[in-house]
Scaffold this motif. Structure first.
Motif, short mmCIF file in Angstrom:
data_model
loop_
_atom_site.label_atom_id
_atom_site.label_comp_id
_atom_site.label_asym_id
_atom_site.label_seq_id
_atom_site.Cartn_x
_atom_site.Cartn_y
_atom_site.Cartn_z
N GLY A 26 -29.18 65.24 16.79
CA GLY A 26 -30.15 65.92 17.73
C GLY A 26 -29.44 66.85 18.99
O GLY A 26 -29.71 67.95 18.98
N GLN A 27 -28.66 66.14 19.45
CA GLN A 27 -27.89 66.95 20.65
C GLN A 27 -26.80 67.87 20.01
O GLN A 27 -26.66 69.05 20.54
N VAL A 28 -26.23 67.57 18.88
CA VAL A 28 -25.12 68.59 18.17
C VAL A 28 -25.85 69.86 17.93
O VAL A 28 -25.30 70.94 18.11
N PHE A 29 -27.14 69.64 17.43
CA PHE A 29 -27.68 70.97 16.91
C PHE A 29 -28.65 71.53 17.78
O PHE A 29 -29.38 72.37 17.37
N GLU A 30 -28.83 71.21 19.04
CA GLU A 30 -29.77 71.27 19.81
C GLU A 30 -29.79 72.88 20.38
O GLU A 30 -30.94 73.62 20.44
N ARG A 31 -28.66 73.20 20.66
CA ARG A 31 -28.65 74.81 21.02
C ARG A 31 -29.03 75.41 19.99
O ARG A 31 -29.73 76.93 20.32
N GLY A 32 -28.39 75.36 18.79
CA GLY A 32 -28.90 76.36 17.69
C GLY A 32 -30.37 76.11 17.66
O GLY A 32 -31.16 77.45 17.11
N ILE A 57 -38.00 67.47 14.59
CA ILE A 57 -37.39 67.52 16.02
C ILE A 57 -37.68 69.06 16.67
O ILE A 57 -37.84 69.00 17.81
N SER A 58 -37.79 70.14 15.86
CA SER A 58 -38.03 71.65 16.41
C SER A 58 -39.67 71.75 16.64
O SER A 58 -39.84 72.39 17.73
N LEU A 59 -40.49 71.10 16.22
CA LEU A 59 -41.89 71.21 16.21
C LEU A 59 -42.64 71.32 17.59
O LEU A 59 -43.22 72.22 18.02
N VAL A 113 -43.19 84.54 10.25
CA VAL A 113 -41.35 84.15 10.30
C VAL A 113 -41.15 83.01 9.38
O VAL A 113 -42.05 82.19 9.25
N VAL A 114 -40.26 83.06 8.64
CA VAL A 114 -39.66 82.11 7.98
C VAL A 114 -38.23 81.60 8.66
O VAL A 114 -37.31 82.47 8.87
N VAL A 115 -38.14 80.46 9.30
CA VAL A 115 -36.87 79.81 9.67
C VAL A 115 -36.53 78.77 9.21
O VAL A 115 -37.21 77.93 8.58
N ALA A 116 -34.99 78.67 8.91
CA ALA A 116 -34.43 77.63 8.14
C ALA A 116 -33.16 77.28 9.04
O ALA A 116 -32.40 78.01 9.22
N GLN A 117 -33.20 75.90 9.50
CA GLN A 117 -32.10 75.52 10.58
C GLN A 117 -31.24 74.75 9.40
O GLN A 117 -31.83 73.53 9.32
N TYR A 118 -29.99 75.05 9.52
CA TYR A 118 -28.94 74.10 9.03
C TYR A 118 -29.53 73.84 7.58
O TYR A 118 -29.36 72.61 7.13
N VAL A 119 -29.82 74.66 6.66
CA VAL A 119 -30.50 74.48 5.47
C VAL A 119 -29.69 75.38 4.41
O VAL A 119 -29.49 74.96 3.31
N ILE A 120 -29.42 76.36 4.73
CA ILE A 120 -28.52 77.46 3.39
C ILE A 120 -27.57 76.53 2.73
O ILE A 120 -27.16 76.91 1.45
N THR A 121 -26.67 76.06 3.57
CA THR A 121 -25.45 75.12 3.05
C THR A 121 -25.97 74.04 2.45
O THR A 121 -24.99 73.15 1.92
N ALA A 122 -27.23 73.81 2.44
CA ALA A 122 -27.62 72.24 2.16
C ALA A 122 -28.56 72.46 0.68
O ALA A 122 -29.13 71.41 0.35
N VAL A 123 -28.54 73.67 0.28
CA VAL A 123 -29.49 73.61 -0.92
C VAL A 123 -28.64 74.19 -2.27
O VAL A 123 -27.64 74.64 -1.92
N PRO A 124 -29.14 73.82 -3.39
CA PRO A 124 -28.19 74.03 -4.75
C PRO A 124 -28.07 75.54 -4.91
O PRO A 124 -27.04 75.98 -5.42
N ASP A 125 -29.06 76.22 -4.60
CA ASP A 125 -29.11 77.56 -4.80
C ASP A 125 -29.36 78.47 -3.46
O ASP A 125 -30.60 78.89 -3.36
N PRO A 126 -28.52 78.95 -2.73
CA PRO A 126 -28.52 79.49 -1.68
C PRO A 126 -29.46 81.00 -1.65
O PRO A 126 -30.35 81.22 -1.12
N GLU A 127 -29.03 81.58 -2.67
CA GLU A 127 -29.30 83.03 -2.94
C GLU A 127 -30.96 82.89 -3.44
O GLU A 127 -31.84 83.86 -3.11
N PHE A 205 -21.29 77.78 14.03
CA PHE A 205 -22.56 78.04 13.77
C PHE A 205 -22.83 79.25 14.03
O PHE A 205 -22.49 80.01 14.81
N SER A 206 -24.12 80.01 13.26
CA SER A 206 -24.50 81.28 13.64
C SER A 206 -25.90 81.21 13.53
O SER A 206 -26.75 80.50 12.68
N LEU A 207 -26.46 81.96 14.55
CA LEU A 207 -27.90 82.47 14.44
C LEU A 207 -27.85 83.68 13.60
O LEU A 207 -27.25 84.71 13.86
#
Length: 223
Positions: A26-32, A57-59, A113-127, A205-207
């Motif tokens: 929660g705290q680690v990812f809060e700024r992002g 947690i974002s909702l 808008v589609v938003v995905a936080q900390y997701v693309i590195t956690a899916v089998p097929d990012p593209e 991390f990057s936005l």
């Protein structure tokens, strides 16, 4: 370009994380998270899809004027999200659903808008996942990511490569290179890069924001 992350293993990993996810991350990812939501609100908001909504947690941080749709691969995480929606009376949350990010059950051009936080590195097929984001966002809409980007050189790159086998068991890949996103933009039709902004901790991390092109005038007239 699928790789060695397995969908079922990722789902099981996040089922294990569900009871402690907010406490651990929660705290680690809060700024992002807050930066991503601010970027969403800067677009004007509207109908928002959050992929990888997790425990929700974002909702509560979105404006109540937005209509929120949340999907995740992990049913235990979504149960936590539903508890949060009920406890905080988030009546602008319209959908929380278990869903594969590469097979979103929404019409073309459905979201502002589609938003995905900390997701693309956690899916089998990012593209493939990004292709699906592009499909469901409307022309003129945005895809907003917050994500770890692997180091290109130096000690951190060596560490990420060494840590990769364990990280996959935890449900993500640490050595994800920026070039994969650039290559996706170059080959995907109707998408352009808007910005990449470093995020804490330590800029690992990057936005990242992508825009979907407006439909040509003749297509707009037909609609």
């Amino acid at each position: 370009m699928a790789d060695d992350l397995d969908r079922d293993k990722v789902a099981k990993a996040y089922a294990r994380w569900a009871p402690v996810y907010d406490l651990v991350f929660g705290q680690v990812f809060e700024r992002g998270r807050k930066a991503a939501i601010a970027a969403v609100e800067a677009t004007g908001g509207g109908r928002i899809l959050e992929v990888g909504v997790g425990t929700g947690i974002s909702l509560p941080d979105y404006r109540r004027t937005n209509r929120l749709f949340g999907v995740d691969i992990s049913e235990p995480m979504l149960r936590k999200a539903q508890e949060r929606v009920v406890a905080q009376r988030l009546d602008n949350v319209e959908v929380l659903s278990v869903m594969d990010a590469t097979k979103l059950a929404f019409p073309d051009g459905w979201f502002d808008v589609v938003v995905a936080q900390y997701v693309i590195t956690a899916v089998p097929d990012p593209e493939g996942t990004l292709d699906e984001f592009l499909r469901v966002v409307k022309p003129g809409g945005e895809i907003i990511l917050v994500n770890h980007i692997g180091a290109e050189t130096g000690p951190r790159k060596i560490f990420e490569a060494a840590f990769a086998p364990l990280a996959r068991k935890l449900g993500w890949r640490p050595e994800f290179p920026w070039q994969r996103l650039r290559t996706w933009v170059d080959r995907a039709a109707g998408v352009h890069f808007i910005e990449r902004r470093p995020m804490p901790p330590l800029g690992h991390f990057s936005l990242i924001r992508f825009g979907k092109a407006l439909a040509p005038p003749q297509m707009q007239a037909a609609q």
